[in-house]
Write an enzyme that holds these catalytic residues in place. Sequence first.
Site, PDB file in Angstrom:
ATOM      1  CD  GLU A 154      41.722 -26.659 -35.869  1.00  0.00           C
ATOM      2  OE1 GLU A 154      40.533 -26.495 -36.160  1.00  0.00           O
ATOM      3  OE2 GLU A 154      42.185 -27.771 -35.550  1.00  0.00           O
ATOM      4  CE  LYS A 170      39.239 -35.161 -37.593  1.00  0.00           C
ATOM      5  NZ  LYS A 170      38.889 -34.285 -38.674  1.00  0.00           N
ATOM      6  CB  SER A 176      37.821 -37.022 -33.370  1.00  0.00           C
ATOM      7  OG  SER A 176      36.469 -37.412 -33.442  1.00  0.00           O
ATOM      8  CG  HIS A 234      47.576 -15.976 -56.337  1.00  0.00           C
ATOM      9  ND1 HIS A 234      46.797 -14.843 -56.306  1.00  0.00           N
ATOM     10  CD2 HIS A 234      48.728 -15.610 -56.955  1.00  0.00           C
ATOM     11  CE1 HIS A 234      47.445 -13.841 -56.896  1.00  0.00           C
ATOM     12  NE2 HIS A 234      48.616 -14.280 -57.290  1.00  0.00           N
TER      13      HIS A 234
END
Length: 461
Positions: A289, A282, A276, A155
């Site tokens: 992804e 970043k 970024s 979980h």
Amino acid sequence: MKLWGGRFRKETDSLVNDFNASIHFDCRMYREDIEGSMAHARMLGDCGIISREDAEAITQGLAGILADVEAGKIEFTADNEDIHMNVESLLTARIGAAGKRLHTARSRNDQVAVDLRLCLRREIVEITGQILDLIEAVLNQAREHQSTVMPGYTHLQRAQPVSFAHHLLAYGAQLARDVTRLADCRQRMNICPLGSGALAGTTYPIDRWETARLLGFDAPCSNSLDGVSDRDYVLELLGALSILMMHLSRFAEEVILWCSWEFKFIELDDAYATGSSIMPQKKNPDVAELVRGKTGRVYGDLMGLLTTMKGLPLAYNKDMQEDKEPVFDAVDTVKMCLPVFTGMIASMRVLPANMRAAAAGGFINATDCADYLTKKGMPFRDAYTAVGNLVYYCTGRGKLLEELTLEELRGISPLFGEDVYEALSLEACMGQRRSFGGPAVEETARQIEELTKLIEEYRHG
Ligand code: ARG
């Protein structure tokens, strides 16, 4: 004029011509088409259906076409609709009458089915090699981190300690199933539809075993209607690739979590991360992804073809021309994802101190504390309740189980002794889990060994 132009008295509408054509995507099967035709011609010659001289002329002509395609000297045309008719037209233009005999006892329906099986069979070998590379990268990281303790989760809540190797080897096990699943798929695919004709076989005395053997198939398919209508092998491959992508996507999701500041279990190599355009600090896990994102596209390829096939009466229907783009898209997507994913895993830097710090919080040793009492004679369910009370006691005081004094522990049960602190250490909690398949070093070593053998077997198999 079209190869099939005999019964027509008008030119095909130019929109229809383009709409109907598949050459812009089936041209990638040129090699398989030529290989299939060579086997067919040889069989026709061997069976006395055409002369051996014609069979030889066809083989020579096809070899010349193959060489010219590979040298970039040939431009296919939508006027010849698909790869099958493009190659046949080229052949006849080059060798004349013998070329016109090639299509004896054959239809494009069995031709396209054989081409696609040959093509996908080859793609499976390539993809399998790429999965083995990824398993190897996983194993290399696992070897380094058999003693690196990290929290295991259920979980997404800290549950019990494992090692980073143990966690990685779970992905190794998934990928191993992808390898064997593709091998199963390849085996069922390796049946030859050539000789099914348009749908009802042929009156010529063909030898289907010869063409099957020449093309490296295990046997000819048993029913000619099925031979030209079956696309199970495409769907099975799409299914196997969808499951593979699901595995990569889950792995990608964890990589994304692990390199977040909230976890910081790993640091991606600069070569496998992106920046970024506005936020200077970043470092984004775009590769992971994008792999996660492309998974949806491969599922779409599977769902699209399942839907195309669901209402088709036997045997061939033009709808089935829609099988190629999705399966090629899925194959290309997987072949693009696997090597970058492998590079990302191979080059990522693991941060054991952060993993350990995360494992040290969250009462991850609570089960071990209950097991301690159980081994001293308390029934497990009572021990479970006792430790639950201890956890409650601790949370009120901002303490961990191992920070309680012996007096505090004995307040709950007199079975607690000095040895409890050793039993609650992360090393013990992880290292003592020696049950088959567990995280203890002996067990991860065994799992590494097992996967190493699988790589050996399938690299050379
Ligand atoms: N281009 C077709 C396909 O990809 C080849 C088979 C066509 N057969 C036919 N009778 N129209 O499915």
